[in-house]
Design a protein around this motif. Structure first.
Motif, PDB file in Angstrom:
ATOM      1  N   ARG A 218       0.282  25.968  48.123  1.00  0.00           N
ATOM      2  CA  ARG A 218      -0.574  26.206  49.299  1.00  0.00           C
ATOM      3  C   ARG A 218      -1.444  27.443  49.146  1.00  0.00           C
ATOM      4  NH1 ARG A 218       4.426  26.541  53.223  1.00  0.00           N
ATOM      5  NH2 ARG A 218       4.995  27.815  51.422  1.00  0.00           N
ATOM      6  N   ASP A 219      -1.155  28.241  48.126  1.00  0.00           N
ATOM      7  CA  ASP A 219      -1.885  29.499  47.917  1.00  0.00           C
ATOM      8  C   ASP A 219      -3.248  29.191  47.284  1.00  0.00           C
ATOM      9  OD1 ASP A 219      -2.720  32.054  47.486  1.00  0.00           O
ATOM     10  OD2 ASP A 219      -1.108  32.613  46.106  1.00  0.00           O
ATOM     11  N   THR A 220      -4.308  29.582  47.954  1.00  0.00           N
ATOM     12  CA  THR A 220      -5.665  29.342  47.443  1.00  0.00           C
ATOM     13  C   THR A 220      -6.202  30.512  46.636  1.00  0.00           C
ATOM     14  OG1 THR A 220      -6.640  30.193  49.499  1.00  0.00           O
ATOM     15  CG2 THR A 220      -6.188  27.823  49.396  1.00  0.00           C
ATOM     16  N   LEU A 221      -5.445  31.602  46.530  1.00  0.00           N
ATOM     17  CA  LEU A 221      -5.897  32.784  45.809  1.00  0.00           C
ATOM     18  C   LEU A 221      -5.736  32.581  44.310  1.00  0.00           C
ATOM     19  CD1 LEU A 221      -4.304  35.534  48.065  1.00  0.00           C
ATOM     20  CD2 LEU A 221      -6.691  34.789  48.053  1.00  0.00           C
ATOM     21  N   ARG A 222      -6.742  32.998  43.527  1.00  0.00           N
ATOM     22  CA  ARG A 222      -6.692  32.847  42.077  1.00  0.00           C
ATOM     23  C   ARG A 222      -5.911  33.987  41.439  1.00  0.00           C
ATOM     24  NH1 ARG A 222     -12.716  32.067  39.913  1.00  0.00           N
ATOM     25  NH2 ARG A 222     -12.703  34.265  40.513  1.00  0.00           N
ATOM     26  N   ALA A 223      -5.535  33.758  40.192  1.00  0.00           N
ATOM     27  CA  ALA A 223      -4.800  34.770  39.434  1.00  0.00           C
ATOM     28  C   ALA A 223      -5.738  35.733  38.704  1.00  0.00           C
ATOM     29  CB  ALA A 223      -3.861  34.089  38.436  1.00  0.00           C
ATOM     30  N   TRP A 224      -7.015  35.666  38.951  1.00  0.00           N
ATOM     31  CA  TRP A 224      -7.992  36.563  38.345  1.00  0.00           C
ATOM     32  C   TRP A 224      -9.189  36.658  39.282  1.00  0.00           C
ATOM     33  CZ3 TRP A 224      -7.765  31.431  37.398  1.00  0.00           C
ATOM     34  CH2 TRP A 224      -8.948  30.697  37.447  1.00  0.00           C
ATOM     35  N   ASP A 225     -10.107  37.578  38.977  1.00  0.00           N
ATOM     36  CA  ASP A 225     -11.323  37.682  39.772  1.00  0.00           C
ATOM     37  C   ASP A 225     -12.500  38.001  38.849  1.00  0.00           C
ATOM     38  OD1 ASP A 225     -11.105  40.386  39.180  1.00  0.00           O
ATOM     39  OD2 ASP A 225     -10.543  40.986  41.211  1.00  0.00           O
ATOM     40  N   ALA A 226     -13.643  38.311  39.455  1.00  0.00           N
ATOM     41  CA  ALA A 226     -14.862  38.538  38.679  1.00  0.00           C
ATOM     42  C   ALA A 226     -14.746  39.738  37.750  1.00  0.00           C
ATOM     43  CB  ALA A 226     -16.052  38.721  39.629  1.00  0.00           C
ATOM     44  N   ALA A 227     -13.938  40.740  38.111  1.00  0.00           N
ATOM     45  CA  ALA A 227     -13.762  41.913  37.247  1.00  0.00           C
ATOM     46  C   ALA A 227     -13.040  41.534  35.957  1.00  0.00           C
ATOM     47  CB  ALA A 227     -12.995  43.000  37.993  1.00  0.00           C
ATOM     48  N   ASP A 228     -12.027  40.684  36.058  1.00  0.00           N
ATOM     49  CA  ASP A 228     -11.338  40.210  34.857  1.00  0.00           C
ATOM     50  C   ASP A 228     -12.288  39.401  33.972  1.00  0.00           C
ATOM     51  OD1 ASP A 228      -8.780  41.238  35.708  1.00  0.00           O
ATOM     52  OD2 ASP A 228      -8.646  39.550  37.080  1.00  0.00           O
ATOM     53  N   GLU A 229     -13.069  38.520  34.587  1.00  0.00           N
ATOM     54  CA  GLU A 229     -14.005  37.695  33.822  1.00  0.00           C
ATOM     55  C   GLU A 229     -15.058  38.553  33.126  1.00  0.00           C
ATOM     56  OE1 GLU A 229     -14.325  33.417  35.972  1.00  0.00           O
ATOM     57  OE2 GLU A 229     -15.170  35.083  37.107  1.00  0.00           O
ATOM     58  N   TYR A 230     -15.560  39.571  33.807  1.00  0.00           N
ATOM     59  CA  TYR A 230     -16.577  40.457  33.230  1.00  0.00           C
ATOM     60  C   TYR A 230     -16.017  41.155  31.991  1.00  0.00           C
ATOM     61  CZ  TYR A 230     -20.576  43.728  33.464  1.00  0.00           C
ATOM     62  OH  TYR A 230     -21.716  44.454  33.209  1.00  0.00           O
ATOM     63  N   LEU A 231     -14.791  41.669  32.092  1.00  0.00           N
ATOM     64  CA  LEU A 231     -14.191  42.359  30.951  1.00  0.00           C
ATOM     65  C   LEU A 231     -14.005  41.399  29.773  1.00  0.00           C
ATOM     66  CD1 LEU A 231     -12.838  44.750  29.573  1.00  0.00           C
ATOM     67  CD2 LEU A 231     -10.716  44.158  30.758  1.00  0.00           C
ATOM     68  N   LEU A 232     -13.525  40.207  30.032  1.00  0.00           N
ATOM     69  CA  LEU A 232     -13.306  39.244  28.951  1.00  0.00           C
ATOM     70  C   LEU A 232     -14.614  38.859  28.269  1.00  0.00           C
ATOM     71  CD1 LEU A 232     -10.596  36.981  30.627  1.00  0.00           C
ATOM     72  CD2 LEU A 232     -10.258  38.596  28.731  1.00  0.00           C
ATOM     73  N   ARG A 233     -15.679  38.686  29.053  1.00  0.00           N
ATOM     74  CA  ARG A 233     -16.989  38.375  28.455  1.00  0.00           C
ATOM     75  C   ARG A 233     -17.476  39.528  27.596  1.00  0.00           C
ATOM     76  NH1 ARG A 233     -18.179  36.499  33.639  1.00  0.00           N
ATOM     77  NH2 ARG A 233     -19.582  38.260  33.975  1.00  0.00           N
ATOM     78  N   HIS A 234     -17.271  40.755  28.081  1.00  0.00           N
ATOM     79  CA  HIS A 234     -17.706  41.919  27.305  1.00  0.00           C
ATOM     80  C   HIS A 234     -16.944  42.001  25.981  1.00  0.00           C
ATOM     81  CE1 HIS A 234     -19.013  46.009  26.366  1.00  0.00           C
ATOM     82  NE2 HIS A 234     -17.743  46.247  26.051  1.00  0.00           N
ATOM     83  N   LEU A 235     -15.645  41.755  26.019  1.00  0.00           N
ATOM     84  CA  LEU A 235     -14.852  41.827  24.790  1.00  0.00           C
ATOM     85  C   LEU A 235     -15.315  40.812  23.763  1.00  0.00           C
ATOM     86  CD1 LEU A 235     -11.264  42.254  26.293  1.00  0.00           C
ATOM     87  CD2 LEU A 235     -12.707  44.035  25.301  1.00  0.00           C
ATOM     88  N   ASP A 236     -15.829  39.681  24.229  1.00  0.00           N
ATOM     89  CA  ASP A 236     -16.293  38.641  23.314  1.00  0.00           C
ATOM     90  C   ASP A 236     -17.718  38.880  22.833  1.00  0.00           C
ATOM     91  OD1 ASP A 236     -15.531  36.161  22.005  1.00  0.00           O
ATOM     92  OD2 ASP A 236     -17.077  35.208  23.219  1.00  0.00           O
ATOM     93  N   GLY A 237     -18.407  39.864  23.447  1.00  0.00           N
ATOM     94  CA  GLY A 237     -19.775  40.178  23.046  1.00  0.00           C
ATOM     95  C   GLY A 237     -20.789  39.528  23.954  1.00  0.00           C
ATOM     96  N   ILE A 238     -21.456  40.329  24.782  1.00  0.00           N
ATOM     97  CA  ILE A 238     -22.519  39.831  25.662  1.00  0.00           C
ATOM     98  C   ILE A 238     -23.747  40.704  25.496  1.00  0.00           C
ATOM     99  CG2 ILE A 238     -20.976  38.802  27.388  1.00  0.00           C
ATOM    100  CD1 ILE A 238     -21.281  41.292  29.087  1.00  0.00           C
ATOM    101  N   ASP A 239     -24.889  40.174  25.896  1.00  0.00           N
ATOM    102  CA  ASP A 239     -26.165  40.911  25.793  1.00  0.00           C
ATOM    103  C   ASP A 239     -26.401  41.407  24.372  1.00  0.00           C
ATOM    104  OD1 ASP A 239     -26.500  40.512  28.522  1.00  0.00           O
ATOM    105  OD2 ASP A 239     -25.466  42.375  29.029  1.00  0.00           O
TER     106      ASP A 239
END
Length: 398
Positions: free
Chosen positions: A21-42
């Motif tokens: 019943r919990d609609t809350l995710r186990a991550w948010d935009a801050a986690d996604e931003y960090l993961l994208r940066h670690l993989d190389g962005i821009d």
């Protein structure tokens, strides 16, 4: 359960305990931003994650699960300072991490799990920090981690823009080195810190202690210890003060539980009021349980054998129908989300742990409506004390 999509894997992730019943995710935009940066962005090169990678404050294990999937050969290398390490204050975060690793076929030993009370790795090549709500906890952890950081360590913090303040950046600069921030993306921001080996650091100011004021009756002068990040670090909060004024009067060899014990002041007061009682202090925070044990030891004298200190999810592991009294000040939020799920679990756990005739005493803000939940669970609930802001509720297991 929700699916996190990264450049290298799609991951099924959930909070702990898992609730459909919990609609809350186990991550948010801050986690996604960090993961994208670690993989190389821009057009930036990916971050080298082949050395000792330490992730601090990973709320539900999303970051380390994603990194374990990115470098499955790295492993945790238990017993060494290399590999992938998670450091958290939260028992629930550790349990979520284990479940998410297994759920995604990575194995529970893919990450070395440490608490904020464990000695940190001696060498850190990449330090990733999910900025906590508590500035004190960030300060304490930076002090503990700084000796393992070297001039080539990559240090990156992440958080939502509402979580990163000037004071946050000043902590990084004072303890680790020069700091800058990224642009905000989807209301998230990264913090980049360049370690300065020549930085003069003062010792951590944590833990801290204070004495209860003279107007709390028989508990005046009681010494309270707070590790960083534990509620009411500087002085007695008004809710706990009100509960101390109305503690149930018990005598004899009873089993008393301070559930969600925080710094342990309520359970310690109960032990002092009834020297024959056996105390159990329970919290999901490692910092809190360490604080409760220090508070109890400083005030209970020779009664040290009469208490146990458990880092748990509620009363899991406490045998059913073995407890006479539960004292509880439940939280009504988890990170930035306001929710009554934790309080509901605490009340249900208390009912299961109590003997027939055992009592649950709850302190809470009047507007939270805890009496409705307690009546549903116990069939009865009465107001033991109230003022314009707080209410102390008593529920008896029939």
């Amino acid at each position: 359960m929700n699916r996190l999509t990264t450049a290298w894997a799609e991951l099924d992730l959930a909070r702990f305990p898992e609730d459909s019943r919990d609609t809350l995710r186990a991550w948010d935009a801050a986690d996604e931003y960090l993961l994208r940066h670690l993989d190389g962005i821009d057009d930036a090169a990916p971050v080298d994650l082949s050395g000792a990678v330490v992730v601090v404050g990973d709320r539900w294990g999303a970051l380390v699960t994603a990194l374990a999937a990115r470098n499955p050969e790295q492993g945790s290398e238990q017993g060494s300072d290399s590999g992938l390490v998670q450091i958290t204050d939260s028992f629930l975060a550790q349990q979520a991490t284990r479940a998410n690793l297994v759920r995604n076929g990575l194995g529970a030993d893919a990450v070395r799990l440490l608490s904020t009370q464990d000695p940190p790795p001696e060498r850190i090549d990449v330090l990733l920090i999910r900025v906590p709500k508590s500035l004190a906890l960030l300060e304490d952890q930076l002090h503990r981690l700084a000796p393992g950081v070297h001039e080539d360590t990559v240090v990156i913090g992440t958080g939502m823009v509402t979580e990163i303040h000037t004071s946050t950046l000043k902590l990084f600069e004072r303890i680790i080195g020069p700091t800058r921030t990224s642009l905000a993306v989807r209301k998230a921001r990264l913090v980049f810190c360049s370690p300065d080996p020549g930085l003069a650091r003062v010792p951590s100011p944590w833990p801290r202690t204070y004495a209860l004021p003279a107007d709390v009756g028989p508990f005046a002068g009681l010494t309270v210890t707070n590790h960083a990040g534990v509620f009411s670090a500087e002085r007695l909060d008004i809710g706990t003060r009100f509960l101390l004024e109305h503690l149930p009067q018990r005598r004899g060899p009873q089993r008393v539980v301070d559930l969600g014990c925080g710094n342990g002041v309520v359970g310690t007061a109960a032990a002092m009021a009834n020297p024959e009682a056996g105390l159990t202090f329970v919290d999901e925070s490692y910092q809190a349980v360490a604080s409760a044990e220090a508070t109890f030891r400083a005030n209970a004298g020779s009664r040290t054998a009469a208490a146990e200190f458990l880092v748990r999810d509620g009363l899991s592991g406490v045998p059913a129908a073995t407890v006479d009294l539960v004292l509880n000040n439940p939280p009504f939020h988890t990170h930035q989300a306001t929710t009554d799920a934790t309080a509901w679990r605490m009340f249900a756990d208390s009912r299961a742990a109590l003997r027939p005739g055992g009592e649950l005493w709850v302190i809470g803000n009047r507007h939270l409506g805890y009496h409705l939940k307690l009546r549903r669970l116990f069939g009865t609930c009465e107001v033991a004390a109230s003022n314009p802001k707080f209410v102390v509720l008593r529920a008896v297991k029939r």
